[in-house]
Design a protein around this motif. Structure first.
Motif, PDB file in Angstrom:
ATOM      1  N   TYR A 117      42.034  21.202 -43.098  1.00 31.93           N
ATOM      2  CA  TYR A 117      40.986  22.209 -43.310  1.00 31.93           C
ATOM      3  C   TYR A 117      41.228  23.034 -44.565  1.00 31.93           C
ATOM      4  O   TYR A 117      40.282  23.370 -45.275  1.00 31.93           O
ATOM      5  CB  TYR A 117      40.849  23.109 -42.087  1.00 31.93           C
ATOM      6  N   LYS A 118      42.501  23.330 -44.872  1.00 30.60           N
ATOM      7  CA  LYS A 118      42.803  24.168 -46.037  1.00 30.60           C
ATOM      8  C   LYS A 118      42.480  23.464 -47.355  1.00 30.60           C
ATOM      9  O   LYS A 118      42.328  24.112 -48.382  1.00 30.60           O
ATOM     10  CB  LYS A 118      44.259  24.625 -46.008  1.00 30.60           C
ATOM     11  N   SER A 119      42.345  22.131 -47.346  1.00 31.05           N
ATOM     12  CA  SER A 119      42.048  21.415 -48.587  1.00 31.05           C
ATOM     13  C   SER A 119      40.545  21.224 -48.813  1.00 31.05           C
ATOM     14  O   SER A 119      40.133  20.835 -49.904  1.00 31.05           O
ATOM     15  CB  SER A 119      42.731  20.050 -48.600  1.00 31.05           C
ATOM     16  N   ILE A 120      39.737  21.515 -47.809  1.00 32.93           N
ATOM     17  CA  ILE A 120      38.285  21.376 -47.960  1.00 32.93           C
ATOM     18  C   ILE A 120      37.778  22.607 -48.705  1.00 32.93           C
ATOM     19  O   ILE A 120      37.886  23.730 -48.220  1.00 32.93           O
ATOM     20  CB  ILE A 120      37.591  21.222 -46.599  1.00 32.93           C
ATOM     21  N   SER A 121      37.254  22.389 -49.901  1.00 32.63           N
ATOM     22  CA  SER A 121      36.800  23.510 -50.721  1.00 32.63           C
ATOM     23  C   SER A 121      35.347  23.867 -50.465  1.00 32.63           C
ATOM     24  O   SER A 121      34.947  25.015 -50.612  1.00 32.63           O
ATOM     25  CB  SER A 121      37.018  23.208 -52.200  1.00 32.63           C
ATOM     26  N   ARG A 122      34.542  22.864 -50.105  1.00 29.02           N
ATOM     27  CA  ARG A 122      33.133  23.123 -49.803  1.00 29.02           C
ATOM     28  C   ARG A 122      32.538  21.914 -49.108  1.00 29.02           C
ATOM     29  O   ARG A 122      33.126  20.835 -49.091  1.00 29.02           O
ATOM     30  CB  ARG A 122      32.353  23.466 -51.058  1.00 29.02           C
ATOM     31  N   PHE A 123      31.350  22.128 -48.558  1.00 26.54           N
ATOM     32  CA  PHE A 123      30.609  21.033 -47.959  1.00 26.54           C
ATOM     33  C   PHE A 123      29.127  21.340 -48.059  1.00 26.54           C
ATOM     34  O   PHE A 123      28.730  22.495 -48.245  1.00 26.54           O
ATOM     35  CB  PHE A 123      31.042  20.767 -46.506  1.00 26.54           C
ATOM     36  N   SER A 124      28.321  20.320 -47.970  1.00 22.80           N
ATOM     37  CA  SER A 124      26.876  20.520 -47.982  1.00 22.80           C
ATOM     38  C   SER A 124      26.251  19.693 -46.882  1.00 22.80           C
ATOM     39  O   SER A 124      26.749  18.617 -46.532  1.00 22.80           O
ATOM     40  CB  SER A 124      26.268  20.156 -49.346  1.00 22.80           C
ATOM     41  N   VAL A 125      25.175  20.229 -46.349  1.00 22.05           N
ATOM     42  CA  VAL A 125      24.412  19.546 -45.314  1.00 22.05           C
ATOM     43  C   VAL A 125      22.976  19.464 -45.790  1.00 22.05           C
ATOM     44  O   VAL A 125      22.392  20.465 -46.205  1.00 22.05           O
ATOM     45  CB  VAL A 125      24.472  20.310 -43.968  1.00 22.05           C
ATOM     46  N   GLU A 126      22.431  18.265 -45.766  1.00 23.39           N
ATOM     47  CA  GLU A 126      21.023  18.072 -46.087  1.00 23.39           C
ATOM     48  C   GLU A 126      20.357  17.555 -44.825  1.00 23.39           C
ATOM     49  O   GLU A 126      20.726  16.494 -44.316  1.00 23.39           O
ATOM     50  CB  GLU A 126      20.874  17.062 -47.224  1.00 23.39           C
ATOM     51  N   THR A 127      19.416  18.323 -44.313  1.00 21.40           N
ATOM     52  CA  THR A 127      18.765  17.934 -43.065  1.00 21.40           C
ATOM     53  C   THR A 127      17.703  16.870 -43.327  1.00 21.40           C
ATOM     54  O   THR A 127      17.252  16.694 -44.465  1.00 21.40           O
ATOM     55  CB  THR A 127      18.127  19.148 -42.373  1.00 21.40           C
TER      56      THR A 127
END
Length: 128
Positions: A73-83
């Motif tokens: 989890y500490k290495s995840i810098s960002r995420f995006s969700v497209e519905t």
């Protein structure tokens, strides 16, 4: 049962049984690591533990070749969700790790509520 199979064939994520996932990932999980949430996508798995996100990609016709991707989890810098929309029926989740310009992981879902649950679990894990 039939609807669950039908959902899987269409690419919809369905919540997976934690005990079955624990047995399947016995060689991957560290001692005392707990599964908090697990989703099955046809043959693949998206697993949230108390330490990391594990993406299990079963490959080939038989699924004997397996790619295990671990994202602390500490290495995840960002995420995006497209519905999903009316004409584009796929929802997408992209995950970036620190220092990477391109997404390290790309997951595609058919229109369903699982993408919302997955992004909420991911947000909770990386933002706490």
């Amino acid at each position: 049962m039939v609807m669950g199979l039908f959902d899987g064939l269409l690419g919809n994520a369905t919540e997976a049984n934690h005990e079955e996932v624990k047995q399947e990932l016995a060689s991957v999980l560290i001692p005392e690591e707990k599964i908090n949430l697990a989703f099955k996508l046809v043959r693949d798995l998206v697993v949230f533990t108390d330490y990391r996100l594990i993406v299990v990609d079963k490959q080939g016709f038989t699924g004997k070749k397996v790619d295990y991707k671990t994202f602390p989890y500490k290495s995840i810098s960002r995420f995006s969700v497209e519905t999903a929309g009316h004409f584009d029926l796929d929802a997408e989740l992209k995950i970036w790790v620190s220092g990477a310009a391109e997404p390290a992981q790309y997951l595609q879902f058919k229109k369903d509520k699982s993408i919302t649950e997955i992004q909420q679990a991911l947000a909770l894990a990386i933002l706490k």
